[in-house]
Design a protein around this motif. Sequence first.
Motif, short mmCIF file in Angstrom:
data_model
loop_
_atom_site.label_atom_id
_atom_site.label_comp_id
_atom_site.label_asym_id
_atom_site.label_seq_id
_atom_site.Cartn_x
_atom_site.Cartn_y
_atom_site.Cartn_z
N GLU A 131 2.04 -4.17 1.67
CA GLU A 131 1.48 -4.51 0.85
C GLU A 131 0.19 -5.31 0.92
O GLU A 131 -0.57 -5.09 0.28
CB GLU A 131 2.61 -5.33 -0.01
N ALA A 132 0.21 -6.33 2.06
CA ALA A 132 -0.90 -7.01 2.19
C ALA A 132 -1.78 -6.03 2.76
O ALA A 132 -3.13 -6.09 2.59
CB ALA A 132 -0.64 -8.18 3.32
N LEU A 133 -1.39 -5.39 3.50
CA LEU A 133 -2.43 -4.23 4.23
C LEU A 133 -3.17 -3.64 3.22
O LEU A 133 -4.39 -3.21 3.41
CB LEU A 133 -1.82 -3.34 5.31
N GLU A 134 -2.42 -3.10 1.97
CA GLU A 134 -3.18 -2.25 1.11
C GLU A 134 -3.80 -2.99 0.00
O GLU A 134 -5.13 -2.67 -0.21
CB GLU A 134 -2.07 -1.38 0.20
N GLU A 194 -8.14 4.79 2.06
CA GLU A 194 -8.92 6.13 2.57
C GLU A 194 -10.27 5.59 2.97
O GLU A 194 -10.81 6.35 4.17
CB GLU A 194 -9.18 6.97 1.61
N ALA A 195 -10.93 4.58 2.66
CA ALA A 195 -12.34 4.26 3.08
C ALA A 195 -12.08 3.62 4.58
O ALA A 195 -13.29 4.13 5.31
CB ALA A 195 -12.67 3.13 2.24
N THR A 196 -11.01 3.29 5.15
CA THR A 196 -10.84 2.76 6.48
C THR A 196 -10.46 3.96 7.35
O THR A 196 -10.23 3.75 8.59
CB THR A 196 -10.18 1.69 6.40
N GLY A 197 -10.17 5.21 6.75
CA GLY A 197 -9.44 6.14 7.59
C GLY A 197 -8.07 5.90 7.48
O GLY A 197 -7.27 6.79 8.58
N TRP A 198 -7.45 5.15 6.80
CA TRP A 198 -5.76 4.90 6.73
C TRP A 198 -5.48 5.12 5.27
O TRP A 198 -5.02 4.30 4.53
CB TRP A 198 -5.49 3.61 7.22
N LYS A 199 -5.35 6.36 4.98
CA LYS A 199 -4.98 6.51 3.41
C LYS A 199 -3.44 6.44 3.38
O LYS A 199 -2.54 7.39 4.09
CB LYS A 199 -5.43 8.01 3.20
N PRO A 200 -2.88 5.48 2.63
CA PRO A 200 -1.50 5.50 2.75
C PRO A 200 -0.99 6.71 2.18
O PRO A 200 -1.51 7.47 1.08
CB PRO A 200 -1.25 4.19 1.45
N SER A 201 0.15 7.24 2.85
CA SER A 201 1.02 8.53 2.66
C SER A 201 2.28 8.41 2.70
O SER A 201 2.84 9.04 3.45
CB SER A 201 0.31 9.87 3.26
N HIS A 202 2.92 7.07 2.52
CA HIS A 202 4.08 6.99 2.79
C HIS A 202 5.29 7.90 2.51
O HIS A 202 5.34 8.70 1.42
CB HIS A 202 4.66 5.48 2.24
N GLU A 249 18.01 11.89 -4.95
CA GLU A 249 17.80 10.35 -5.04
C GLU A 249 17.11 10.14 -3.72
O GLU A 249 17.37 10.41 -2.59
CB GLU A 249 19.36 9.53 -4.78
N ILE A 250 16.22 8.76 -3.82
CA ILE A 250 15.39 8.25 -2.57
C ILE A 250 16.59 7.81 -1.50
O ILE A 250 17.44 6.94 -1.74
CB ILE A 250 14.75 7.08 -2.92
N ALA A 251 16.53 8.47 -0.17
CA ALA A 251 17.58 8.02 0.54
C ALA A 251 16.89 7.30 2.04
O ALA A 251 17.76 7.43 3.25
CB ALA A 251 18.61 9.18 0.92
N GLY A 252 15.71 7.68 2.02
CA GLY A 252 14.94 7.29 3.28
C GLY A 252 13.43 7.25 2.89
O GLY A 252 12.73 7.62 2.00
N VAL A 253 12.71 6.30 3.79
CA VAL A 253 11.41 6.02 3.52
C VAL A 253 10.77 5.68 5.17
O VAL A 253 11.40 5.60 6.08
CB VAL A 253 10.97 5.07 2.53
N ALA A 254 9.61 6.10 5.45
CA ALA A 254 8.87 5.86 6.50
C ALA A 254 7.38 5.56 6.36
O ALA A 254 6.65 6.17 5.26
CB ALA A 254 8.91 7.09 7.41
N PRO A 255 6.85 4.39 6.79
CA PRO A 255 5.38 4.17 6.57
C PRO A 255 4.61 5.35 7.49
O PRO A 255 4.81 5.79 8.29
CB PRO A 255 5.32 2.73 7.62
N ALA A 256 3.41 5.91 6.42
CA ALA A 256 2.76 6.88 6.91
C ALA A 256 1.44 6.93 6.62
O ALA A 256 1.33 6.42 5.26
CB ALA A 256 3.67 8.29 6.75
N TYR A 257 0.38 7.47 7.14
CA TYR A 257 -0.96 7.72 6.71
C TYR A 257 -1.46 9.00 6.95
O TYR A 257 -1.35 9.59 8.03
CB TYR A 257 -1.70 6.42 7.43
N ILE A 258 -2.45 9.37 6.08
CA ILE A 258 -3.55 10.28 6.44
C ILE A 258 -4.62 9.71 7.06
O ILE A 258 -5.31 8.83 6.75
CB ILE A 258 -3.64 11.19 5.36
N LYS A 259 -4.67 10.18 8.47
CA LYS A 259 -5.60 9.69 9.13
C LYS A 259 -6.92 10.48 9.35
O LYS A 259 -6.66 11.81 9.43
CB LYS A 259 -5.30 9.27 10.65
#
Length: 388
Positions: A42-45, A52-60, A68-78
């Motif tokens: 949350e702090a990063l975003e 997207e401007a820094t080349g780290w577009k959140p794409s979690h 039902e949501i059963a998993g997540v992972a931090p991810a980015y389009i670079k």
Amino acid sequence: MSEPAVSSITLEACHALSDIPRDTWERLAGTGNPFLRYEFFEALESTRCTSEATGWKPSHLVFRMDGEIAGVAPAYIKSHSMGEYVFDWAWADAYRRYGMNYYPKLLIAVPFTPSQGPRLLLDPQLRSALDAQSIHDLFDALIAKLGAHSWHLLFPNEQDQKLLQYETQLHRIGCQFHWRNKGYGSFDDFLGQLTSRKRKSIRKERRQVAEQDITFARFHGRNISDQVLAAFYVFYQATYLKRGQQPYLTRQFFEQMRETMPEHLHVIVAVKDGEMIAGALFLAGQNTLYGRYWGCLEEYSHLHFETCYYQGIELAIELGLQMFDAGAQGEHKLVRGFEPVITHSWHGIAHPGFRDAIAAFTREEAEQIMGYYEEAETALPFRQTSNP
């Protein structure tokens, strides 16, 4: 008797952390690892460090099981490969030379953080339903949907590594150096496990820092004042500016971490003649101390080793932590009691020709890394009678 129904498992990407309910993320990630905290991402975003401007577009990533949501992972389009610590610049350059686009790519990782840990934050039922082929197939299908040319999962822990182990995909290894707390009650207890020559060398380094009239002060959580945080941020910036780079993180990011996850945050500053001259930031997890950022404005003999390593070891012992991960850089840690550790990453390359060429590269690289790791193990500074 009919067979039990097979669960439907899907994978999608969302483009803001706020699209994932906080309680869902915390249920899957826990709150013990600072680099998996909802507050960290949350702090990063919110401070635009990952955008997207820094080349780290959140794409979690969001895994659903029967809807039902059963998993997540931090991810980015670079759109570049900076801030990753698993280097694929040569791969991108090969694409460029053949007139092809390497970017965008999907990065499954904690930004700017070369520390091993969970990457696939999965409900136990989902984890047991997945196997290596299915997880790789899900990633391959997702990059096609996102218009990315590859996916990269960096620094998984042992549990994720077991799930990712799949012979037909690209696996890279690396070598870092971590300090292990073998029940030490003090820094002298640690020194007592080293050979006499190494013990004397470290004591000499620490003495030479003290002889420069340098002392150290520690600050924790919300007791890190604005003055200390401002001084630290100048030191942090200097590390990047000396290399002609802009820092990845803003002062606002560190300020927000201090407010939202203070229990993890430690800053150690070096003081000379009443002025702060250097500083390092550490994040404490349940079992591991992470040394992440360091900087100074002037060079002093052995100051880096004292601030980043010896002060960190003392802090880890004081906090009762089992491991000290001082970052990605190298073998100078070995003679100071940090032991070699193999790290992993997994890569899915859509283009078959490049995939084959990169596979050959990763096999050769792995042989070199394992040779380096085995050589490093023979150079450890511990006495033969120390604990294994």
